[in-house]
Motif scaffolding. Structure first.
Motif, PDB file in Angstrom:
ATOM      1  N   ILE A   3       0.842  -1.204   0.000  1.00 47.49           N
ATOM      2  CA  ILE A   3       0.000   0.000   0.000  1.00 47.49           C
ATOM      3  C   ILE A   3       0.876   1.253   0.000  1.00 47.49           C
ATOM      4  N   LEU A   4       1.942   1.236   0.798  1.00 46.73           N
ATOM      5  CA  LEU A   4       2.848   2.385   0.827  1.00 46.73           C
ATOM      6  C   LEU A   4       3.490   2.601  -0.539  1.00 46.73           C
ATOM      7  N   SER A   5       3.823   1.505  -1.217  1.00 48.91           N
ATOM      8  CA  SER A   5       4.383   1.602  -2.557  1.00 48.91           C
ATOM      9  C   SER A   5       3.361   2.190  -3.527  1.00 48.91           C
ATOM     10  N   ALA A   6       2.085   1.804  -3.361  1.00 44.15           N
ATOM     11  CA  ALA A   6       1.032   2.351  -4.217  1.00 44.15           C
ATOM     12  C   ALA A   6       0.877   3.855  -4.010  1.00 44.15           C
ATOM     13  N   VAL A   7       0.991   4.282  -2.754  1.00 46.29           N
ATOM     14  CA  VAL A   7       0.922   5.718  -2.461  1.00 46.29           C
ATOM     15  C   VAL A   7       2.082   6.445  -3.139  1.00 46.29           C
ATOM     16  N   GLY A   8       3.279   5.850  -3.045  1.00 42.27           N
ATOM     17  CA  GLY A   8       4.436   6.453  -3.700  1.00 42.27           C
ATOM     18  C   GLY A   8       4.277   6.504  -5.200  1.00 42.27           C
ATOM     19  N   GLY A   9       3.686   5.440  -5.766  1.00 42.30           N
ATOM     20  CA  GLY A   9       3.446   5.428  -7.206  1.00 42.30           C
ATOM     21  C   GLY A   9       2.441   6.489  -7.615  1.00 42.30           C
ATOM     22  N   MET A  10       1.420   6.682  -6.786  1.00 44.14           N
ATOM     23  CA  MET A  10       0.412   7.699  -7.048  1.00 44.14           C
ATOM     24  C   MET A  10       1.050   9.083  -7.088  1.00 44.14           C
ATOM     25  N   ARG A  11       2.029   9.285  -6.196  1.00 49.59           N
ATOM     26  CA  ARG A  11       2.707  10.580  -6.112  1.00 49.59           C
ATOM     27  C   ARG A  11       3.925  10.646  -7.031  1.00 49.59           C
ATOM     28  N   ARG A  12       4.185   9.544  -7.759  1.00 45.06           N
ATOM     29  CA  ARG A  12       5.287   9.463  -8.723  1.00 45.06           C
ATOM     30  C   ARG A  12       6.648   9.662  -8.059  1.00 45.06           C
ATOM     31  N   LYS A  13       6.830   8.979  -6.930  1.00 43.76           N
ATOM     32  CA  LYS A  13       8.069   9.047  -6.177  1.00 43.76           C
ATOM     33  C   LYS A  13       8.890   7.772  -6.404  1.00 43.76           C
ATOM     34  N   ILE A  14      10.191   7.952  -6.597  1.00 37.82           N
ATOM     35  CA  ILE A  14      11.064   6.805  -6.880  1.00 37.82           C
ATOM     36  C   ILE A  14      11.091   5.815  -5.720  1.00 37.82           C
ATOM     37  N   TRP A  15      10.949   6.287  -4.478  1.00 40.48           N
ATOM     38  CA  TRP A  15      11.027   5.370  -3.341  1.00 40.48           C
ATOM     39  C   TRP A  15       9.920   4.327  -3.343  1.00 40.48           C
ATOM     40  N   ALA A  16       8.906   4.512  -4.190  1.00 46.33           N
ATOM     41  CA  ALA A  16       7.832   3.516  -4.277  1.00 46.33           C
ATOM     42  C   ALA A  16       8.375   2.146  -4.693  1.00 46.33           C
ATOM     43  N   TRP A  17       9.403   2.143  -5.551  1.00 50.72           N
ATOM     44  CA  TRP A  17       9.927   0.872  -6.064  1.00 50.72           C
ATOM     45  C   TRP A  17      10.654   0.049  -4.997  1.00 50.72           C
ATOM     46  N   PRO A  18      11.637   0.595  -4.266  1.00 50.72           N
ATOM     47  CA  PRO A  18      12.298  -0.244  -3.254  1.00 50.72           C
ATOM     48  C   PRO A  18      11.371  -0.671  -2.117  1.00 50.72           C
ATOM     49  N   ILE A  19      10.417   0.194  -1.751  1.00 58.38           N
ATOM     50  CA  ILE A  19       9.449  -0.196  -0.715  1.00 58.38           C
ATOM     51  C   ILE A  19       8.618  -1.379  -1.207  1.00 58.38           C
ATOM     52  N   GLY A  20       8.207  -1.314  -2.467  1.00 56.94           N
ATOM     53  CA  GLY A  20       7.428  -2.407  -3.041  1.00 56.94           C
ATOM     54  C   GLY A  20       8.217  -3.706  -3.089  1.00 56.94           C
ATOM     55  N   ILE A  21       9.494  -3.612  -3.425  1.00 55.63           N
ATOM     56  CA  ILE A  21      10.340  -4.810  -3.500  1.00 55.63           C
ATOM     57  C   ILE A  21      10.430  -5.494  -2.136  1.00 55.63           C
ATOM     58  N   ALA A  22      10.563  -4.708  -1.070  1.00 53.63           N
ATOM     59  CA  ALA A  22      10.632  -5.282   0.280  1.00 53.63           C
ATOM     60  C   ALA A  22       9.340  -6.033   0.604  1.00 53.63           C
ATOM     61  N   GLY A  23       8.196  -5.438   0.250  1.00 53.17           N
ATOM     62  CA  GLY A  23       6.918  -6.099   0.480  1.00 53.17           C
ATOM     63  C   GLY A  23       6.780  -7.370  -0.338  1.00 53.17           C
ATOM     64  N   ASN A  24       7.253  -7.351  -1.579  1.00 48.32           N
ATOM     65  CA  ASN A  24       7.185  -8.527  -2.448  1.00 48.32           C
ATOM     66  C   ASN A  24       7.970  -9.694  -1.862  1.00 48.32           C
ATOM     67  N   ALA A  25       9.153  -9.401  -1.321  1.00 49.39           N
ATOM     68  CA  ALA A  25       9.979 -10.460  -0.738  1.00 49.39           C
ATOM     69  C   ALA A  25       9.268 -11.126   0.440  1.00 49.39           C
ATOM     70  N   LEU A  26       8.609 -10.322   1.275  1.00 55.56           N
ATOM     71  CA  LEU A  26       7.875 -10.880   2.408  1.00 55.56           C
ATOM     72  C   LEU A  26       6.690 -11.720   1.939  1.00 55.56           C
ATOM     73  N   LEU A  27       5.937 -11.220   0.975  1.00 50.42           N
ATOM     74  CA  LEU A  27       4.738 -11.928   0.529  1.00 50.42           C
ATOM     75  C   LEU A  27       5.070 -13.221  -0.210  1.00 50.42           C
ATOM     76  N   PHE A  28       6.236 -13.282  -0.839  1.00 44.63           N
ATOM     77  CA  PHE A  28       6.636 -14.537  -1.471  1.00 44.63           C
ATOM     78  C   PHE A  28       6.699 -15.656  -0.444  1.00 44.63           C
ATOM     79  N   THR A  29       7.242 -15.355   0.728  1.00 44.81           N
ATOM     80  CA  THR A  29       7.351 -16.378   1.776  1.00 44.81           C
ATOM     81  C   THR A  29       5.982 -16.766   2.322  1.00 44.81           C
ATOM     82  N   VAL A  30       4.997 -15.884   2.162  1.00 41.35           N
ATOM     83  CA  VAL A  30       3.642 -16.161   2.659  1.00 41.35           C
ATOM     84  C   VAL A  30       2.891 -17.087   1.706  1.00 41.35           C
TER      85      VAL A  30
END
Length: 226
Positions: free
Chosen positions: A31-58
């Motif tokens: 969700i935080l990555s989506a907010v960053g994407g909405m605001r067109r901020k580069i930090w959206a990508w690394p935040i999203g990657i961290a979430g993806n790594a966690l969800l893969f294990t789930v």
């Protein structure tokens, strides 16, 4: 217990349901990555990657000995895909950073030809991946898992390219994703998908507004009224 062990073992118990904190935290990162994407901020990508790594294990429940034994291969596989495409998007936005608009990308329409290709790609990808995921033992209905994987790939690529239509692809993913996650017992992800849906609709209109403002600004520049 170190933080990594806690993250892998921590659970939230609601009635008879057990929810991993990894699932909650991973989706919050999303969700935080989506907010960053909405605001067109580069930090959206690394935040999203961290979430993806966690969800893969789930979503690879059996592999990581989680309380939920259901494997959603499309959901797990798309986390890997997200990481790969997100690295591409991170690089693209870094290269196209525009200091004038204080954002990493300028939203624009993909165009009719690209829209048709995106639609055909979503259907074709679902048809191709459904029997593959079924053979690998993914949770039924497998077509929904394949739809979510394909749509997520196209939406993430569209975000990297700055196409405003990518938000609508996320809407199509969420519509199918919520009932699938509920039926598979991933309740935290299902609830957060509802929030994703609200973000995607809001993001679509925000990017359209940015496009309109930029178009008006360019027109004023051309007519000498700025």
């Amino acid at each position: 217990m170190n933080p990594i062990e806690w993250l892998f073992d921590a659970q939230l118990h609601i009635g008879t349901q057990t929810i991993l904190w990894r699932e909650i935290i991973g989706n919050l990162f999303g969700i935080l990555s989506a907010v960053g994407g909405m605001r067109r901020k580069i930090w959206a990508w690394p935040i999203g990657i961290a979430g993806n790594a966690l969800l893969f294990t789930v979503f690879m429940g059996v592999l990581f000995s989680t309380p939920n034994p259901v494997n959603l291969l499309g959901q797990a596989g798309r986390q890997v895909m997200f990481i790969i495409v997100s690295i591409y998007g991170w690089i693209q936005w870094s290269r196209s950073r525009n200091s004038t608009v204080h954002a990493a990308v300028v939203p624009h329409w993909a165009g009719n030809r690209t829209r048709i290709l995106l639609g055909l790609g979503l259907v074709a990808g679902t048809l191709v991946l459904t029997p593959i995921f079924r053979a690998l033992g993914s949770f039924e209905p497998v077509w929904a898992d394949a739809w979510i994987f394909t749509g997520s790939l196209l939406a993430t690529y569209g975000m990297a390219k700055g196409w405003t239509e990518f938000w609508l692809i996320w809407v199509a993913v969420d519509i199918v994703g919520v009932p699938l996650l509920v039926s598979a017992g991933y309740y935290a992800s299902a609830i957060l998908y509802v929030f994703y849906g609200a973000f995607t609709i809001t993001g679509f209109f925000i990017w359209m507004r940015v496009q309109r403002r930029r178009r008006d600004f360019v027109e004023r520049e051309l007519t000498g009224t700025v």
